[in-house]
Design a protein around this motif. Structure first.
Motif, PDB file in Angstrom:
ATOM      1  N   PHE A  15       0.682  -1.160   0.022  1.00 43.81           N
ATOM      2  CA  PHE A  15       0.052   0.036   0.065  1.00 43.81           C
ATOM      3  C   PHE A  15       0.863   1.214  -0.016  1.00 43.81           C
ATOM      4  CE2 PHE A  15      -3.569  -2.719   0.943  1.00 43.81           C
ATOM      5  CZ  PHE A  15      -4.488  -2.447   0.437  1.00 43.81           C
ATOM      6  N   SER A  16       2.099   1.159   0.546  1.00 44.53           N
ATOM      7  CA  SER A  16       3.017   2.238   0.545  1.00 44.53           C
ATOM      8  C   SER A  16       3.497   2.684  -0.933  1.00 44.53           C
ATOM      9  CB  SER A  16       4.183   2.101   1.396  1.00 44.53           C
ATOM     10  OG  SER A  16       3.743   1.914   2.687  1.00 44.53           O
ATOM     11  N   ALA A  17       3.598   1.519  -1.665  1.00 41.89           N
ATOM     12  CA  ALA A  17       4.009   1.788  -3.003  1.00 41.89           C
ATOM     13  C   ALA A  17       2.888   2.277  -3.805  1.00 41.89           C
ATOM     14  CB  ALA A  17       4.436   0.430  -3.664  1.00 41.89           C
ATOM     15  N   PHE A  18       1.658   1.862  -3.444  1.00 44.96           N
ATOM     16  CA  PHE A  18       0.436   2.254  -4.247  1.00 44.96           C
ATOM     17  C   PHE A  18       0.165   3.831  -4.003  1.00 44.96           C
ATOM     18  CE2 PHE A  18      -4.248   2.897  -4.735  1.00 44.96           C
ATOM     19  CZ  PHE A  18      -4.322   2.255  -6.303  1.00 44.96           C
ATOM     20  N   ASP A  19       0.177   3.834  -2.751  1.00 43.25           N
ATOM     21  CA  ASP A  19      -0.148   5.282  -2.226  1.00 43.25           C
ATOM     22  C   ASP A  19       0.951   6.332  -2.911  1.00 43.25           C
ATOM     23  OD1 ASP A  19      -2.391   4.413  -0.866  1.00 43.25           O
ATOM     24  OD2 ASP A  19      -1.311   4.395   0.831  1.00 43.25           O
ATOM     25  N   GLY A  20       2.152   5.799  -2.995  1.00 45.35           N
ATOM     26  CA  GLY A  20       3.131   6.804  -3.618  1.00 45.35           C
ATOM     27  C   GLY A  20       3.043   7.047  -5.051  1.00 45.35           C
ATOM     28  N   MET A  21       2.459   6.169  -5.547  1.00 43.47           N
ATOM     29  CA  MET A  21       2.192   6.315  -7.053  1.00 43.47           C
ATOM     30  C   MET A  21       1.114   7.170  -7.041  1.00 43.47           C
ATOM     31  SD  MET A  21      -0.305   5.189  -9.777  1.00 43.47           S
ATOM     32  CE  MET A  21      -0.597   3.599  -8.960  1.00 43.47           C
ATOM     33  N   ILE A  22       0.059   7.073  -6.587  1.00 45.56           N
ATOM     34  CA  ILE A  22      -1.235   7.923  -6.661  1.00 45.56           C
ATOM     35  C   ILE A  22      -0.826   9.161  -6.105  1.00 45.56           C
ATOM     36  CG2 ILE A  22      -3.311   8.367  -5.306  1.00 45.56           C
ATOM     37  CD1 ILE A  22      -3.460   6.179  -7.412  1.00 45.56           C
ATOM     38  N   SER A  23       0.104   9.557  -5.115  1.00 47.60           N
ATOM     39  CA  SER A  23       0.229  10.778  -4.675  1.00 47.60           C
ATOM     40  C   SER A  23       1.330  11.766  -5.546  1.00 47.60           C
ATOM     41  CB  SER A  23       1.039  10.783  -3.128  1.00 47.60           C
ATOM     42  OG  SER A  23       0.116   9.984  -2.469  1.00 47.60           O
ATOM     43  N   PHE A  24       2.197  10.904  -6.018  1.00 53.20           N
ATOM     44  CA  PHE A  24       3.196  11.638  -6.629  1.00 53.20           C
ATOM     45  C   PHE A  24       3.407  11.620  -8.283  1.00 53.20           C
ATOM     46  CE2 PHE A  24       4.847  10.587  -2.464  1.00 53.20           C
ATOM     47  CZ  PHE A  24       5.300  12.000  -2.139  1.00 53.20           C
ATOM     48  N   MET A  25       2.480  10.610  -8.873  1.00 54.60           N
ATOM     49  CA  MET A  25       2.538  10.389 -10.115  1.00 54.60           C
ATOM     50  C   MET A  25       2.122  11.485 -10.880  1.00 54.60           C
ATOM     51  SD  MET A  25       3.983   8.509 -12.639  1.00 54.60           S
ATOM     52  CE  MET A  25       4.293   6.788 -11.921  1.00 54.60           C
ATOM     53  N   PRO A  26       0.912  11.813 -10.287  1.00 55.01           N
ATOM     54  CA  PRO A  26       0.123  13.209 -11.252  1.00 55.01           C
ATOM     55  C   PRO A  26       1.129  14.475 -11.473  1.00 55.01           C
ATOM     56  CG  PRO A  26      -1.317  12.127  -9.775  1.00 55.01           C
ATOM     57  CD  PRO A  26      -0.132  11.429  -9.423  1.00 55.01           C
TER      58      PRO A  26
END
Length: 277
Positions: free
Chosen positions: A183-194
């Motif tokens: 979930f840390s990896a997924f949340d990081g992608m959701i937060s910083f990828m945009p």
């Protein structure tokens, strides 16, 4: 020189408290919902029902990202600022979308969706069994209520020892650590990828949010749903499910390593990567 005043507001406290209340309401759905399914579903149908539950938890963020993409296209002061007064576009770094509009819409939808939960029965007939209603007399109601109170007190007394035993379970703690990492990896992608898409490819906030939702979440839905169907079809037991999860996760991590070779050229930024001249 004129006195400089730093802008400040305490309205962020309302947003924080709202998120805390939302989290308190959403958290029991997963543990209690899974227990609800496990108690009243057949063993062979339980994985499919759980897959549907997890698929729904992914469809929600997908629709939320689409809603956020729509709201980001609208100016934050929608209704109070006319179109002729707005001199910047959505690709401008100073643009602020109507972030608050999505919160109001989701709050109203959560309220409407929560109403049917009041009508769920306390107990269901287990799937595949016949319903044999029993008549409950008024004399038997009092002992049942007393037993419920005693069970509640006993549960409170046994909570701390049970929690200690759970923390000493290596399988459970390993599963918790793996879940936190995923979930840390997924949340990081959701937060910083945009933001990465905005800076690297010149996308607006609306387009970046839309791309994140379209390219990632539908694939998760397919994975959850197909995994549940696979376990239901072949009647996979716990040991086999653990083996499948290990090898699929290993393949996933190896594929993620390929991202290190997909490097894009750094965009020129005046004063940072190139000179002002």
């Amino acid at each position: 020189t004129e006195c400089e005043k730093e802008p400040g507001s305490l309205l962020w406290i309302f947003v924080m408290v709202g998120n805390i209340v939302r989290g308190m309401g959403e958290t029991p759905i997963m543990p209690l919902g899974i227990s609800y399914l496990e108690d009243f579903a057949k063993a062979e149908n339980s994985p499919f029902y759980l897959a549907c539950l997890h698929t729904a938890t992914v469809i929600g963020p997908f629709l939320g990202l689409l809603l956020a993409s729509f709201c980001a296209e609208l100016f934050v002061d929608i209704g109070s600022a006319g179109a002729d007064e707005i001199t910047i576009t959505a690709t401008d770094a100073r643009w602020v979308g109507a972030w608050w509009l999505g919160i109001l819409i989701c709050a109203l939808l959560n309220l409407l969706v929560g109403i049917p939960f009041w009508f769920l029965p306390k107990s269901l007939v287990k799937e595949g069994e016949t319903n044999e209603p029993e008549e409950t007399s008024e004399k038997s109601v009092a002992p049942l209520q007393e037993n419920d109170k005693n069970e509640t007190r006993q549960t409170m007394y046994d909570f701390i020892p049970f929690l200690k035993a759970l923390f000493h379970n290596p399988v459970y703690m390993l599963f918790i650590c793996i879940t936190v990492l995923q979930f840390s990896a997924f949340d990081g992608m959701i937060s910083f990828m945009p933001k990465y898409l905005e800076q690297q490819f010149g996308k607006s906030a609306s387009d970046a949010i839309f791309l994140i939702g379209v390219y990632n979440l539908p694939v998760l839905c397919v994975g959850y749903f197909s995994g549940g169907l696979f376990m239901k079809k072949f009647k996979i037991n716990i040991y086999q499910a653990a083996n499948i999860a290990f090898w699929v996760s290993l393949l996933e991590y190896l594929l993620y390593f390929a991202a290190y070779w997909t490097v894009c050229d750094t965009s020129p930024v005046a004063g940072l990567t190139v000179s002002y001249q």
